[in-house]
Design a protein around this motif. Sequence first.
Motif, mmCIF file in Angstrom:
data_model
loop_
_atom_site.group_PDB
_atom_site.id
_atom_site.type_symbol
_atom_site.label_atom_id
_atom_site.label_comp_id
_atom_site.label_asym_id
_atom_site.label_seq_id
_atom_site.Cartn_x
_atom_site.Cartn_y
_atom_site.Cartn_z
ATOM 1 N N ASN A 262 0.832 -1.202 0.000
ATOM 2 C CA ASN A 262 0.000 0.000 0.000
ATOM 3 C C ASN A 262 0.867 1.253 0.000
ATOM 4 O O ASN A 262 1.590 1.524 0.955
ATOM 5 N N ARG A 263 0.770 2.058 -1.053
ATOM 6 C CA ARG A 263 1.596 3.263 -1.152
ATOM 7 C C ARG A 263 1.015 4.428 -0.365
ATOM 8 O O ARG A 263 1.709 5.404 -0.107
ATOM 9 N N THR A 264 -0.275 4.358 0.006
ATOM 10 C CA THR A 264 -0.912 5.424 0.789
ATOM 11 C C THR A 264 -1.380 4.860 2.125
ATOM 12 O O THR A 264 -2.526 5.037 2.528
ATOM 13 N N LEU A 265 -0.476 4.195 2.805
ATOM 14 C CA LEU A 265 -0.796 3.478 4.040
ATOM 15 C C LEU A 265 -1.415 4.399 5.091
ATOM 16 O O LEU A 265 -2.467 4.085 5.665
ATOM 17 N N PHE A 266 -0.793 5.534 5.362
ATOM 18 C CA PHE A 266 -1.278 6.423 6.419
ATOM 19 C C PHE A 266 -2.617 7.051 6.060
ATOM 20 O O PHE A 266 -3.521 7.138 6.896
ATOM 21 N N LEU A 267 -2.769 7.484 4.817
ATOM 22 C CA LEU A 267 -4.036 8.098 4.398
ATOM 23 C C LEU A 267 -5.184 7.099 4.485
ATOM 24 O O LEU A 267 -6.304 7.458 4.874
ATOM 25 N N ASP A 268 -4.909 5.859 4.143
ATOM 26 C CA ASP A 268 -5.936 4.819 4.256
ATOM 27 C C ASP A 268 -6.296 4.576 5.718
ATOM 28 O O ASP A 268 -7.462 4.343 6.058
ATOM 29 N N GLN A 269 -5.293 4.638 6.585
ATOM 30 C CA GLN A 269 -5.552 4.465 8.015
ATOM 31 C C GLN A 269 -6.391 5.623 8.549
ATOM 32 O O GLN A 269 -7.295 5.418 9.381
ATOM 33 N N LEU A 270 -6.110 6.832 8.091
ATOM 34 C CA LEU A 270 -6.911 7.995 8.497
ATOM 35 C C LEU A 270 -8.369 7.809 8.097
ATOM 36 O O LEU A 270 -9.290 8.055 8.886
ATOM 37 N N SER A 272 -9.975 5.047 7.426
ATOM 38 C CA SER A 272 -10.580 3.955 8.182
ATOM 39 C C SER A 272 -10.927 4.385 9.609
ATOM 40 O O SER A 272 -12.016 4.096 10.110
ATOM 41 N N SER A 273 -10.020 5.125 10.255
ATOM 42 C CA SER A 273 -10.259 5.586 11.628
ATOM 43 C C SER A 273 -11.441 6.540 11.691
ATOM 44 O O SER A 273 -12.275 6.464 12.601
ATOM 45 N N LEU A 274 -11.535 7.444 10.709
ATOM 46 C CA LEU A 274 -12.630 8.403 10.697
ATOM 47 C C LEU A 274 -13.971 7.719 10.461
ATOM 48 O O LEU A 274 -14.974 8.047 11.117
ATOM 49 N N TYR A 277 -15.080 6.002 13.593
ATOM 50 C CA TYR A 277 -15.588 6.970 14.563
ATOM 51 C C TYR A 277 -17.001 7.436 14.194
ATOM 52 O O TYR A 277 -17.856 7.580 15.063
ATOM 53 N N MET A 278 -17.231 7.665 12.923
ATOM 54 C CA MET A 278 -18.547 8.069 12.456
ATOM 55 C C MET A 278 -19.588 6.989 12.725
ATOM 56 O O MET A 278 -20.735 7.279 13.098
ATOM 57 N N ASP A 279 -19.198 5.729 12.542
ATOM 58 C CA ASP A 279 -20.128 4.612 12.760
ATOM 59 C C ASP A 279 -20.574 4.502 14.207
ATOM 60 O O ASP A 279 -21.663 4.029 14.496
#
Length: 282
Positions: A262-270, A272-274, A277-279
């Motif tokens: 995954n080249r955008t590992l951190f952005l994907d984690q952001l 997913s985390s958001l 939280y919304m759920d």
Amino acid sequence: MKQSTYKDALYSILKKEQEISLESVHIIDESYRMTKFLQDLLFGIKNHVLEHHFTDEKEEIEFFRIIKPQILGKLIYYNKVYRIETSCPVSGGKMYYKYFSGELQHLKYEYKEHICNSEFYRYYRSGRTDRDHDFFKLGKISINTGLNSFIFEVDTQFSTFYDYKVSRIIANELLYNYLIIKINPVDKPDMVLQNAEFMKDIFWTESKNALIELIYALYISGAISNGKTGIRKISSVFQIVFHTQLGDIHHAFHRMKDRANNRTLFLDQLKSSLEQYMDKDL
């Protein structure tokens, strides 16, 4: 002649800056490539002007007051950055600081001696337009006004002389910001941010690569200053705010591009985390 042709040229500069900034691993390569691009662009625009001419006075004035100076100003700026960087004797330390401080002093001297005291500079800075027909129309150059010898080298078919003066103002502003960053490294943050009570407990606690990934995402999306702020300046701001040093962000970014998974590992984690939280609020 369609004014959209010129506006497209200005847009192409922004896109090219983003493209080259992402690809280049050093400011020398970046400034060299931008110099070549802008040189070719200006040459193409000149041929277009000579072939098609202007439809009216308004278009002519807008071209020489706004369009051409934006292109030529950046061409002067990137060429100067290339010359400064390729002449730099060292890559750090006191000599490095002294070298760039000297360049800043040269810029300040030029501003004081040749720009700030001129009648035209005050006219341009005040936003006046009542004399635009004298300053930004072809065929209006008069040696009786005491212009310097550069006037004899001006292409009178593609310059009003004052478009060059505006170009130098734009180039000098860009160069000033570039040199200020050079002599104010991020390991010496702005004193306001450094001492402010509300900033003292703010630190970046993820990896440096994660922050670099975020910076590039914000830069390339145009989320900051409509994409007009360079990647290095954005990086400097983040490093100051979060009290961290990122080193050579270009090399780090190019390593990210070669990630196996995954080249955008951190952005994907952001993301997913958001979403998680919304759920919780559902």
